[in-house]
Design a protein around this motif. Structure first.
Motif, PDB file in Angstrom:
ATOM      1  N   PRO A  41      18.823  -6.010   8.966  1.00 15.21           N
ATOM      2  CA  PRO A  41      18.672  -7.473   8.878  1.00 15.21           C
ATOM      3  C   PRO A  41      19.511  -8.212   9.909  1.00 15.21           C
ATOM      4  CG  PRO A  41      19.899  -6.618   6.992  1.00 15.21           C
ATOM      5  CD  PRO A  41      19.318  -5.441   7.706  1.00 15.21           C
ATOM      6  N   ARG A  42      20.657  -7.660  10.257  1.00 13.01           N
ATOM      7  CA  ARG A  42      21.498  -8.285  11.280  1.00 13.01           C
ATOM      8  C   ARG A  42      20.800  -8.274  12.639  1.00 13.01           C
ATOM      9  NH1 ARG A  42      27.850  -6.648  12.115  1.00 13.01           N
ATOM     10  NH2 ARG A  42      28.276  -7.827  14.021  1.00 13.01           N
ATOM     11  N   LEU A  43      20.146  -7.175  12.960  1.00 14.41           N
ATOM     12  CA  LEU A  43      19.389  -7.094  14.205  1.00 14.41           C
ATOM     13  C   LEU A  43      18.255  -8.105  14.220  1.00 14.41           C
ATOM     14  CD1 LEU A  43      18.390  -5.787  16.853  1.00 14.41           C
ATOM     15  CD2 LEU A  43      17.205  -4.086  15.433  1.00 14.41           C
ATOM     16  N   LEU A  44      17.498  -8.170  13.132  1.00 11.37           N
ATOM     17  CA  LEU A  44      16.376  -9.105  13.062  1.00 11.37           C
ATOM     18  C   LEU A  44      16.852 -10.544  13.174  1.00 11.37           C
ATOM     19  CD1 LEU A  44      14.234  -7.425  10.245  1.00 11.37           C
ATOM     20  CD2 LEU A  44      13.854  -7.363  12.716  1.00 11.37           C
ATOM     21  N   LEU A  45      17.982 -10.853  12.536  1.00 17.92           N
ATOM     22  CA  LEU A  45      18.552 -12.202  12.647  1.00 17.92           C
ATOM     23  C   LEU A  45      18.954 -12.520  14.078  1.00 17.92           C
ATOM     24  CD1 LEU A  45      20.804 -12.645   9.483  1.00 17.92           C
ATOM     25  CD2 LEU A  45      18.880 -14.064  10.155  1.00 17.92           C
ATOM     26  N   GLY A  46      19.582 -11.559  14.745  1.00 15.84           N
ATOM     27  CA  GLY A  46      19.986 -11.787  16.127  1.00 15.84           C
ATOM     28  C   GLY A  46      18.800 -12.085  17.032  1.00 15.84           C
ATOM     29  N   LEU A  47      17.737 -11.314  16.878  1.00 12.49           N
ATOM     30  CA  LEU A  47      16.541 -11.530  17.693  1.00 12.49           C
ATOM     31  C   LEU A  47      15.896 -12.886  17.388  1.00 12.49           C
ATOM     32  CD1 LEU A  47      14.950  -7.969  17.443  1.00 12.49           C
ATOM     33  CD2 LEU A  47      16.000  -8.988  19.464  1.00 12.49           C
ATOM     34  N   LEU A  48      15.826 -13.221  16.105  1.00  6.85           N
ATOM     35  CA  LEU A  48      15.141 -14.451  15.707  1.00  6.85           C
ATOM     36  C   LEU A  48      15.964 -15.696  16.023  1.00  6.85           C
ATOM     37  CD1 LEU A  48      12.529 -15.350  14.428  1.00  6.85           C
ATOM     38  CD2 LEU A  48      13.585 -15.164  12.186  1.00  6.85           C
ATOM     39  N   LEU A  49      17.261 -15.649  15.729  1.00  3.25           N
ATOM     40  CA  LEU A  49      18.105 -16.817  15.990  1.00  3.25           C
ATOM     41  C   LEU A  49      18.293 -17.048  17.486  1.00  3.25           C
ATOM     42  CD1 LEU A  49      20.854 -16.431  13.232  1.00  3.25           C
ATOM     43  CD2 LEU A  49      18.756 -17.772  13.174  1.00  3.25           C
ATOM     44  N   GLY A  50      18.400 -15.958  18.248  1.00  2.00           N
ATOM     45  CA  GLY A  50      18.479 -16.110  19.697  1.00  2.00           C
ATOM     46  C   GLY A  50      17.229 -16.757  20.260  1.00  2.00           C
ATOM     47  N   ALA A  51      16.065 -16.342  19.740  1.00  2.00           N
ATOM     48  CA  ALA A  51      14.802 -16.959  20.158  1.00  2.00           C
ATOM     49  C   ALA A  51      14.774 -18.434  19.790  1.00  2.00           C
ATOM     50  CB  ALA A  51      13.629 -16.220  19.511  1.00  2.00           C
ATOM     51  N   ASN A  52      15.241 -18.769  18.582  1.00  2.00           N
ATOM     52  CA  ASN A  52      15.264 -20.168  18.146  1.00  2.00           C
ATOM     53  C   ASN A  52      16.083 -21.041  19.088  1.00  2.00           C
ATOM     54  OD1 ASN A  52      13.775 -19.411  15.929  1.00  2.00           O
ATOM     55  ND2 ASN A  52      15.427 -19.665  14.447  1.00  2.00           N
TER      56      ASN A  52
END
Length: 330
Positions: A60-71
């Motif tokens: 979940p930390r990886l997915l958050l990093g990818l998604l929040l960075g994109a945001n």
């Protein structure tokens, strides 16, 4: 216009780098995990401590990093496109600081408030912060340098208010780490929380790509081609508030990604926002993922907020842009 072969090569490189960053994010840290061993245990259903760390914390930390960075990257690209100002970003425009202030106020006034409800306070604070900067910077004409100065002044003011609230209220001192920008304590709850808002914000942003590409030709040209400038700006503002607000609500004020990434992407693909926005999303996720990996080793075996890494990278970049803008004015 960027050639398709060049675009394909760029996408391949980005996907390879994202794959490498994902590997580092999943398997490096205080708990070292062997990939093949983790796959074998997961498939057999016999979960060890390492496999639990992988599935409940690292993934979940990886997915958050990818998604929040994109945001953050897409929000920055939208702001730079609409204002036609290379120094615009969620941080410089006061959006992050406004969202942080209202989240802390919510935690102080409503201690039992859940993270899901904090998102709405973050949205409102992001809108207030952006409006303050835009209002003051628009007095007697807006320039890139004026926007940067006003934005940083409002950012410092709102950040000072936020830290003052924390220092004088012992109940919420635990958010200091969060305000620095961190995804280390996040899990699947945060992923499920931000996913719908991020999807809405990204879809809205991508739907504006063609209009923003025309907008870069100049406001008069865009109006002549049938573009509704007011509508474009309003929709872009809504997308920025959604993307930046939900990011602050979950991970705190992670700065400079929205400033750096769009500049790098425009050098790679040009000014066509049909390419700039999706490539910015990939590059933003890539940057935040690698920054998070680096944050694990700054004070090893303790973890540092990822916002420290992005600030170390972004502050010199901001000074370089500000200096270049000053030269262009002179």
């Amino acid at each position: 216009m960027i050639r398709h072969t060049r675009l394909i090569r760029l996408l391949v490189v980005l996907l390879v780098l994202i794959g490498l960053g994902s590997y580092l994010s999943l398997f490096l840290g205080v708990t070292t995990i062997q990939p093949l061993e983790a796959v074998r245990e997961w498939s057999s259903g016999n979960l060890s401590k390492e496999t639990l760390v992988l599935t409940t914390l690292r993934l979940p930390r990886l997915l958050l990093g990818l998604l929040l960075g994109a945001n953050l990257a897409v929000a920055g690209a939208l702001m730079q496109a609409v204002t036609r100002n290379p120094l615009a970003s969620p941080q410089v425009f006061g959006v992050n600081a406004g969202a942080s202030l209202f989240v802390v106020l919510a935690l102080l006034l409503f201690p039992a408030l859940g993270t899901a409800n904090l998102v709405y306070f973050a949205f409102f604070g992001a809108m207030i912060g952006g409006l303050l900067v835009f209002s003051f910077a628009s007095v007697r004409g807006m320039t890139s340098l004026k926007l940067a100065l006003v934005g940083m002044a409002i950012h410092l003011l709102l950040t000072s208010l936020t830290k003052g609230l924390i220092l004088f209220n012992d109940r919420i001192t635990n958010v200091l780490y969060w305000l620095s920008g961190s995804i280390s304590d996040s899990g699947w709850i945060e992923v499920r929380l931000i996913l719908p808002w991020s999807i809405i914000g990204l879809i809205l942003a991508f739907s504006l790509a063609k209009s923003l590409a025309i907008f870069q030709l100049g406001q008069d040209v865009a109006v002549g081609l049938g573009q509704n400038i007011t509508r474009i700006r309003m929709l872009a503002a809504v997308a920025v508030v959604l993307l930046a607000g939900v990011t602050v609500a979950v991970a705190g004020a992670i700065g400079f990604i929205g400033l750096m990434v769009p500049h790098i992407v425009r050098r790679l693909v040009g000014e066509d926002y049909r390419y700039v926005l999706p490539i910015s999303a990939l590059c933003g996720g890539l940057l935040l993922t690698y920054a998070d990996v680096l944050a694990r080793f700054i004070a090893y075996p303790y973890e540092s907020p990822v916002g420290i890494v992005t600030a170390l990278l972004g502050a010199p970049f901001f000074l370089y842009l500000a200096k270049r803008q000053t030269r262009s004015v002179i």
